[in-house]
Design an enzyme around this catalytic site. Structure first.
Site, short mmCIF file in Angstrom:
data_model
loop_
_atom_site.label_atom_id
_atom_site.label_comp_id
_atom_site.label_asym_id
_atom_site.label_seq_id
_atom_site.Cartn_x
_atom_site.Cartn_y
_atom_site.Cartn_z
N CYS A 1 34.92 61.54 56.75
CA CYS A 1 34.11 62.78 56.73
C CYS A 1 34.33 63.64 57.97
CB CYS A 1 32.62 62.45 56.60
SG CYS A 1 32.17 61.58 55.08
N ARG A 2 33.81 63.19 59.13
CA ARG A 2 33.75 64.06 60.31
C ARG A 2 35.06 64.16 61.07
NH1 ARG A 2 28.94 60.93 62.94
NH2 ARG A 2 30.04 59.29 61.77
N SER A 3 35.65 63.04 61.45
CA SER A 3 36.84 63.14 62.33
C SER A 3 38.05 63.75 61.61
CB SER A 3 37.17 61.81 63.01
OG SER A 3 37.51 60.80 62.09
N CYS B 1 35.33 58.85 64.34
CA CYS B 1 34.00 58.71 63.75
C CYS B 1 33.88 57.28 63.22
CB CYS B 1 33.73 59.77 62.69
SG CYS B 1 34.85 59.77 61.27
N ASN C 1 36.07 57.49 59.19
CA ASN C 1 37.31 58.29 59.19
C ASN C 1 37.60 58.91 57.82
OD1 ASN C 1 40.90 57.91 59.68
ND2 ASN C 1 39.59 59.50 60.51
N ASP D 1 26.17 61.94 61.03
CA ASP D 1 26.93 61.41 59.90
C ASP D 1 26.42 62.04 58.60
OD1 ASP D 1 28.15 59.92 57.98
OD2 ASP D 1 27.68 57.99 58.87
#
Ligand code: 4NP
Length: 166
Positions: free
Chosen positions: A18-20, A13, A16, A133
């Site tokens: 939140c999402r990944s 993401c 690095n 995001d």
């Protein structure tokens, strides 16, 4: 080039945090529940380096915990020299992640969008396959992101296992 782990999955993401990291924890959780974690090497990174060395965003840690998934994490930036060799599957959250990866030297076509592995989204174009995001939004954004990641990781795990065992 040798050295690519057959079941190597790198989630990418922007920051690095939140999402990944969430996707990495969810995929590892699913793999260990299915008894196949030894077949995979799963990691995550960001295309930006601002948060390198930081832990995951507390909102990602919290949503993971609500679903029984432990999220431990230290952020790092994508390494164009070593990551493409280590990971056969480079899995991005949105189209800007892929553009950033390609700017960093990843060959076009090498990265995929995570939600392309969600069978319910078969036939959708790239614009409909993004994990947005959640950084500047509220907790509900993290819930939505978790649901997207959870569903897509089922399809991704099947895909990686098929490719690894083939
Ligand atoms: P992520 O979210 O890419 O899902 O980790 C973000 C985290 C931090 C920033 C942007 C996105 N940031 O600009 O610091």
């Amino acid at each position: 080039m040798s050295g690519t782990t057959p079941g190597g999955v790198l989630f990418v993401c922007l920051g690095n945090i939140c999402r990944s990291p969430l996707a990495r924890a969810v995929l590892q959780h699913k793999a260990s529940r299915r008894g196949v974690d030894h077949l995979l090497e799963v990691d995550s990174c960001g295309t930006g380096g601002w948060h390198a060395g930081d832990g995951a965003d507390p909102r990602s840690v919290a949503v993971a915990a609500r679903y029984g998934v432990e999220l431990r994490h230290v952020a790092r930036r994508f390494d164009p020299r070593s990551d493409p060799r280590r990971f056969g599957f480079i899995i991005a959250m949105d189209r800007s992640n892929i553009a950033n990866l390609e700017r960093a030297g990843l060959p076009p076509g090498r990265a995929s969008l995570l939600r392309a592995f969600d069978p319910a989204l078969a036939g959708a174009g790239p614009a409909g396959l993004e994990v947005p995001d959640p950084y500047y939004g509220g907790d509900d954004g993290f819930e939505r992101v978790y649901a997207m990641i959870d569903t897509a990781c089922d399809g991704l795990l099947d895909h990686v296992l098929r490719a690894t065992r083939a």
